[in-house]
Design a protein around this motif. Structure first.
Motif, PDB file in Angstrom:
ATOM      1  N   THR A  53       0.826  -1.213   0.000  1.00  0.00           N
ATOM      2  CA  THR A  53       0.000   0.000   0.000  1.00  0.00           C
ATOM      3  C   THR A  53       0.857   1.259   0.000  1.00  0.00           C
ATOM      4  O   THR A  53       0.389   2.332  -0.353  1.00  0.00           O
ATOM      5  N   ARG A  54       2.126   1.147   0.407  1.00  0.00           N
ATOM      6  CA  ARG A  54       2.968   2.331   0.535  1.00  0.00           C
ATOM      7  C   ARG A  54       4.101   2.406  -0.481  1.00  0.00           C
ATOM      8  O   ARG A  54       4.615   3.475  -0.758  1.00  0.00           O
ATOM      9  N   GLN A  55       4.522   1.279  -0.999  1.00  0.00           N
ATOM     10  CA  GLN A  55       5.690   1.327  -1.864  1.00  0.00           C
ATOM     11  C   GLN A  55       5.686   0.182  -2.875  1.00  0.00           C
ATOM     12  O   GLN A  55       4.885  -0.751  -2.782  1.00  0.00           O
ATOM     13  N   VAL A  56       6.621   0.308  -3.807  1.00  0.00           N
ATOM     14  CA  VAL A  56       6.819  -0.712  -4.832  1.00  0.00           C
ATOM     15  C   VAL A  56       8.280  -1.135  -4.789  1.00  0.00           C
ATOM     16  O   VAL A  56       9.178  -0.290  -4.794  1.00  0.00           O
ATOM     17  N   ARG A  57       8.503  -2.448  -4.712  1.00  0.00           N
ATOM     18  CA  ARG A  57       9.866  -2.957  -4.703  1.00  0.00           C
ATOM     19  C   ARG A  57      10.076  -3.861  -5.906  1.00  0.00           C
ATOM     20  O   ARG A  57       9.156  -4.572  -6.325  1.00  0.00           O
ATOM     21  N   VAL A  58      11.286  -3.831  -6.418  1.00  0.00           N
ATOM     22  CA  VAL A  58      11.610  -4.615  -7.607  1.00  0.00           C
ATOM     23  C   VAL A  58      12.115  -5.981  -7.182  1.00  0.00           C
ATOM     24  O   VAL A  58      12.960  -6.094  -6.280  1.00  0.00           O
ATOM     25  N   THR A  59      11.592  -7.023  -7.819  1.00  0.00           N
ATOM     26  CA  THR A  59      12.073  -8.375  -7.538  1.00  0.00           C
ATOM     27  C   THR A  59      13.459  -8.550  -8.143  1.00  0.00           C
ATOM     28  O   THR A  59      13.864  -7.782  -9.026  1.00  0.00           O
TER      29      THR A  59
END
Length: 315
Positions: A53-59
């Motif tokens: 809900t707060r951020q996007v992280r790259v796999t």
């Protein structure tokens, strides 16, 4: 094949760290960005981003994929830069056909400026008054001073108009008489260009606009206007010439107008070229140059400005 736009959008999300920031940078709505990346993941069958809900992280796989996408975006920008540089500083060979008189009177005073401003362009200029086959003979463009002929494979840009004039030497007219009507031209000696349809005629227009054609048997046939003018001055025959070629001879009294009360055809100074869609940067730059210098030079030799529009597709 994968949509390359999706790869670019994915790279934007990774670089800006969120869909919101990427949306502000690209102008693409956040909801659309999310849908496109989700579709990209489904197409590839892998997860590229972990969303909270707060951020996007790259796999980890997304990181490796991003490096390739970033390289692709960089190469695309470099490819566009090549085009932009070519537009700013075009190069290559330019093959041009041009009438002798136009080359001498109009191009000669200005061609040096174009060459200095465009050092990467090499021009092969063939000076000829014959009507060349632009496509068949491999010309990039051809300059002409005559009626604009229809050809669906060519585009045209006009630069000016030159009134045709019927002239003859005073000595000739003193000996054979000065015609007062077009019909009085019949039987008079003439000199002229090789016609397209094989018929040697002088075309005049009456006050009511009707076209009058007077056939003549030429003593000299050539596409060299300079030769036709000299023949007229020598009294060989009556000649129909563009004003730009006979203006000085008229002012000096070497020739005089025949039937000045009648209008004559108008020759249009124009360039024809295969197609605007596939015009090279060098050709486009040369056309723009001609559009700047030819109307001004043409006025010096008595030509009129072209009637708008100056450029159109020939159909």
């Amino acid at each position: 094949m994968q949509d390359l736009n999706d790869l670019s959008l994915f790279a934007q999300v990774v670089e800006h760290g969120s869909f919101s920031a990427a949306s502000r940078a690209t102008g693409v709505p956040k909801s659309r960005l999310s849908r496109r990346i989700a579709q990209l993941e489904r197409d590839l069958g892998v997860q590229l981003l972990r969303r909270t809900t707060r951020q996007v992280r790259v796999t980890p796989l997304g990181e490796a994929f991003y490096e390739r996408c970033r390289a692709m975006v960089s190469e695309a920008a470099a490819a566009r830069e090549v085009i932009e540089q070519a537009r700013e500083q075009p190069g290559g060979d330019l093959r041009v056909s041009c009438p002798v008189g136009v080359a001498q009177n109009l191009l000669a005073p200005a061609i040096g400026h174009f060459m200095r401003a465009n050092p990467g362009v090499r021009i092969e200029l063939e000076t000829t008054n014959r009507r060349v086959d632009v496509i068949g003979e491999g010309f990039d463009l051809a300059l002409r001073v005559r009626e604009v002929m229809e050809d669906s494979s060519l585009a045209v840009r006009t630069f000016g108009e030159s009134q045709l004039m019927l002239v003859a030497s005073p000595t000739l007219l003193d000996s054979i008489g000065r015609p007062r009507t077009p019909q009085a031209l019949e039987g008079m000696p003439g000199v002229g260009q090789k016609p397209h349809d094989g018929k040697h005629v002088w075309i005049l227009r009456g006050k009511s606009g009707e076209s009058i054609q007077i056939a003549y048997d030429p003593r000299l046939v050539t596409d060299e206007f300079a030769l036709l003018l000299e023949a007229a001055i020598a009294g060989i025959g009556v000649a129909m010439l563009p004003r730009m070629y006979c203006r000085e001879a008229l002012e000096r009294g070497q020739v005089e107008l025949v039937l000045p009360q009648f209008e004559m055809p108008v020759g249009t100074l124009h360039a024809v070229f295969p197609s605007r869609k596939g015009v090279t940067p060098a050709t486009r730059r040369f056309l723009d140059f001609l559009g700047e210098v030819l109307p001004e030079c043409a006025q010096v030799v008595g030509m009129q400005a072209p009637k708008p529009p100056g450029m159109h597709r020939m159909v």
